[in-house]
Motif scaffolding. Structure first.
Motif, PDB file in Angstrom:
ATOM      1  N   ILE A  19       0.832  -1.202   0.000  1.00 19.63           N
ATOM      2  CA  ILE A  19       0.000   0.000   0.000  1.00 19.63           C
ATOM      3  C   ILE A  19       0.866   1.251   0.000  1.00 19.63           C
ATOM      4  O   ILE A  19       0.560   2.228  -0.678  1.00 19.63           O
ATOM      5  CB  ILE A  19      -0.974  -0.022   1.188  1.00 19.63           C
ATOM      6  N   SER A  20       1.977   1.232   0.740  1.00 18.06           N
ATOM      7  CA  SER A  20       2.890   2.377   0.754  1.00 18.06           C
ATOM      8  C   SER A  20       3.462   2.629  -0.630  1.00 18.06           C
ATOM      9  O   SER A  20       3.580   3.777  -1.064  1.00 18.06           O
ATOM     10  CB  SER A  20       4.027   2.146   1.742  1.00 18.06           C
ATOM     11  N   GLY A  21       3.823   1.571  -1.320  1.00 17.94           N
ATOM     12  CA  GLY A  21       4.318   1.716  -2.693  1.00 17.94           C
ATOM     13  C   GLY A  21       3.278   2.330  -3.608  1.00 17.94           C
ATOM     14  O   GLY A  21       3.593   3.167  -4.457  1.00 17.94           O
ATOM     15  N   PHE A  22       2.046   1.920  -3.438  1.00 18.68           N
ATOM     16  CA  PHE A  22       0.968   2.499  -4.235  1.00 18.68           C
ATOM     17  C   PHE A  22       0.816   3.984  -3.944  1.00 18.68           C
ATOM     18  O   PHE A  22       0.639   4.785  -4.855  1.00 18.68           O
ATOM     19  CB  PHE A  22      -0.348   1.771  -3.949  1.00 18.68           C
ATOM     20  N   LEU A  23       0.901   4.366  -2.688  1.00 25.96           N
ATOM     21  CA  LEU A  23       0.740   5.772  -2.328  1.00 25.96           C
ATOM     22  C   LEU A  23       1.882   6.635  -2.841  1.00 25.96           C
ATOM     23  O   LEU A  23       1.698   7.820  -3.098  1.00 25.96           O
ATOM     24  CB  LEU A  23       0.618   5.926  -0.807  1.00 25.96           C
ATOM     25  N   VAL A  24       3.061   6.055  -2.998  1.00 27.01           N
ATOM     26  CA  VAL A  24       4.199   6.823  -3.499  1.00 27.01           C
ATOM     27  C   VAL A  24       4.030   7.145  -4.983  1.00 27.01           C
ATOM     28  O   VAL A  24       4.361   8.239  -5.425  1.00 27.01           O
ATOM     29  CB  VAL A  24       5.513   6.050  -3.248  1.00 27.01           C
ATOM     30  N   VAL A  25       3.491   6.216  -5.745  1.00 27.79           N
ATOM     31  CA  VAL A  25       3.397   6.417  -7.193  1.00 27.79           C
ATOM     32  C   VAL A  25       2.024   6.888  -7.667  1.00 27.79           C
ATOM     33  O   VAL A  25       1.870   7.228  -8.837  1.00 27.79           O
ATOM     34  CB  VAL A  25       3.786   5.135  -7.963  1.00 27.79           C
ATOM     35  N   ALA A  26       1.034   6.924  -6.800  1.00 29.84           N
ATOM     36  CA  ALA A  26      -0.301   7.377  -7.188  1.00 29.84           C
ATOM     37  C   ALA A  26      -0.241   8.867  -7.551  1.00 29.84           C
ATOM     38  O   ALA A  26       0.388   9.655  -6.846  1.00 29.84           O
ATOM     39  CB  ALA A  26      -1.295   7.153  -6.055  1.00 29.84           C
ATOM     40  N   PRO A  27      -0.887   9.257  -8.641  1.00 31.45           N
ATOM     41  CA  PRO A  27      -0.791  10.647  -9.098  1.00 31.45           C
ATOM     42  C   PRO A  27      -1.248  11.676  -8.057  1.00 31.45           C
ATOM     43  O   PRO A  27      -0.561  12.655  -7.828  1.00 31.45           O
ATOM     44  CB  PRO A  27      -1.697  10.689 -10.316  1.00 31.45           C
ATOM     45  N   LEU A  29      -2.114  11.146  -4.611  1.00 34.22           N
ATOM     46  CA  LEU A  29      -1.553  10.958  -3.278  1.00 34.22           C
ATOM     47  C   LEU A  29      -0.029  11.003  -3.262  1.00 34.22           C
ATOM     48  O   LEU A  29       0.578  11.242  -2.232  1.00 34.22           O
ATOM     49  CB  LEU A  29      -2.030   9.629  -2.687  1.00 34.22           C
ATOM     50  N   GLY A  30       0.613  10.780  -4.405  1.00 37.62           N
ATOM     51  CA  GLY A  30       2.067  10.790  -4.472  1.00 37.62           C
ATOM     52  C   GLY A  30       2.656  12.179  -4.618  1.00 37.62           C
ATOM     53  O   GLY A  30       3.866  12.355  -4.527  1.00 37.62           O
ATOM     54  N   SER A  31       1.828  13.175  -4.844  1.00 41.77           N
ATOM     55  CA  SER A  31       2.342  14.531  -5.020  1.00 41.77           C
ATOM     56  C   SER A  31       2.790  15.120  -3.691  1.00 41.77           C
ATOM     57  O   SER A  31       2.499  14.600  -2.623  1.00 41.77           O
ATOM     58  CB  SER A  31       1.262  15.419  -5.643  1.00 41.77           C
ATOM     59  N   GLY A  32       3.507  16.215  -3.762  1.00 43.55           N
ATOM     60  CA  GLY A  32       3.991  16.883  -2.564  1.00 43.55           C
ATOM     61  C   GLY A  32       2.900  17.597  -1.797  1.00 43.55           C
ATOM     62  O   GLY A  32       3.116  18.042  -0.676  1.00 43.55           O
ATOM     63  N   ASN A  33       1.722  17.721  -2.377  1.00 44.19           N
ATOM     64  CA  ASN A  33       0.621  18.415  -1.710  1.00 44.19           C
ATOM     65  C   ASN A  33      -0.017  17.592  -0.599  1.00 44.19           C
ATOM     66  O   ASN A  33      -0.691  18.133   0.257  1.00 44.19           O
ATOM     67  CB  ASN A  33      -0.459  18.801  -2.721  1.00 44.19           C
ATOM     68  N   PHE A  34       0.164  16.307  -0.640  1.00 47.68           N
ATOM     69  CA  PHE A  34      -0.409  15.408   0.365  1.00 47.68           C
ATOM     70  C   PHE A  34       0.643  15.184   1.443  1.00 47.68           C
ATOM     71  O   PHE A  34       1.732  14.694   1.156  1.00 47.68           O
ATOM     72  CB  PHE A  34      -0.807  14.083  -0.305  1.00 47.68           C
ATOM     73  N   PRO A  35       0.385  15.533   2.702  1.00 53.29           N
ATOM     74  CA  PRO A  35       1.405  15.440   3.754  1.00 53.29           C
ATOM     75  C   PRO A  35       1.903  14.011   3.988  1.00 53.29           C
ATOM     76  O   PRO A  35       1.158  13.039   3.875  1.00 53.29           O
ATOM     77  CB  PRO A  35       0.686  15.943   5.008  1.00 53.29           C
ATOM     78  N   LEU A  36       3.186  13.911   4.330  1.00 52.12           N
ATOM     79  CA  LEU A  36       3.815  12.613   4.541  1.00 52.12           C
ATOM     80  C   LEU A  36       3.170  11.845   5.697  1.00 52.12           C
ATOM     81  O   LEU A  36       2.936  10.641   5.600  1.00 52.12           O
ATOM     82  CB  LEU A  36       5.312  12.778   4.807  1.00 52.12           C
ATOM     83  N   ARG A  37       2.853  12.529   6.786  1.00 53.85           N
ATOM     84  CA  ARG A  37       2.213  11.851   7.924  1.00 53.85           C
ATOM     85  C   ARG A  37       0.852  11.289   7.533  1.00 53.85           C
ATOM     86  O   ARG A  37       0.451  10.227   8.012  1.00 53.85           O
ATOM     87  CB  ARG A  37       2.040  12.809   9.090  1.00 53.85           C
ATOM     88  N   ALA A  38       0.143  11.997   6.687  1.00 50.73           N
ATOM     89  CA  ALA A  38      -1.161  11.506   6.238  1.00 50.73           C
ATOM     90  C   ALA A  38      -0.994  10.266   5.367  1.00 50.73           C
ATOM     91  O   ALA A  38      -1.780   9.318   5.470  1.00 50.73           O
ATOM     92  CB  ALA A  38      -1.905  12.594   5.474  1.00 50.73           C
ATOM     93  N   LYS A  39       0.040  10.243   4.519  1.00 51.46           N
ATOM     94  CA  LYS A  39       0.304   9.063   3.687  1.00 51.46           C
ATOM     95  C   LYS A  39       0.621   7.849   4.563  1.00 51.46           C
ATOM     96  O   LYS A  39       0.117   6.752   4.330  1.00 51.46           O
ATOM     97  CB  LYS A  39       1.481   9.315   2.757  1.00 51.46           C
ATOM     98  N   ILE A  40       1.480   8.059   5.564  1.00 53.39           N
ATOM     99  CA  ILE A  40       1.862   6.963   6.453  1.00 53.39           C
ATOM    100  C   ILE A  40       0.653   6.458   7.241  1.00 53.39           C
ATOM    101  O   ILE A  40       0.430   5.248   7.355  1.00 53.39           O
ATOM    102  CB  ILE A  40       2.986   7.417   7.407  1.00 53.39           C
ATOM    103  N   GLY A  41      -0.129   7.374   7.764  1.00 57.70           N
ATOM    104  CA  GLY A  41      -1.317   6.987   8.518  1.00 57.70           C
ATOM    105  C   GLY A  41      -2.339   6.270   7.662  1.00 57.70           C
ATOM    106  O   GLY A  41      -2.935   5.277   8.078  1.00 57.70           O
TER     107      GLY A  41
END
Length: 64
Positions: A19-27, A29-41
């Motif tokens: 799931i983390s890999g998906f979030l990194v490459v998703a157009p 959610l992978g952008s810099g506009n989505f906070p890193l803590r939110a991606k991890i959570g």
């Protein structure tokens, strides 16, 4: 079923990595506009919700 059982933790870790890999490459959610803590959570929450379904569908993990 607790998260600290070895088999459950293995499935949780594998789901979290996928799931983390998906979030990194998703157009979106992978952008810099989505906070890193939110991606991890979000990744941890999704892995936590998916783990019981994977355990039921696949059965026990093979051991070496």
């Amino acid at each position: 079923m607790t998260l600290f059982e070895a088999e459950v933790f293995k499935v949780f870790a594998l789901a979290l990595v996928r799931i983390s890999g998906f979030l990194v490459v998703a157009p979106v959610l992978g952008s810099g506009n989505f906070p890193l803590r939110a991606k991890i959570g979000f990744a941890a929450l999704m892995a936590f919700l998916i783990t019981p379904g994977v355990l039921v569908a696949e059965g026990p993990l093979p051991s070496e």
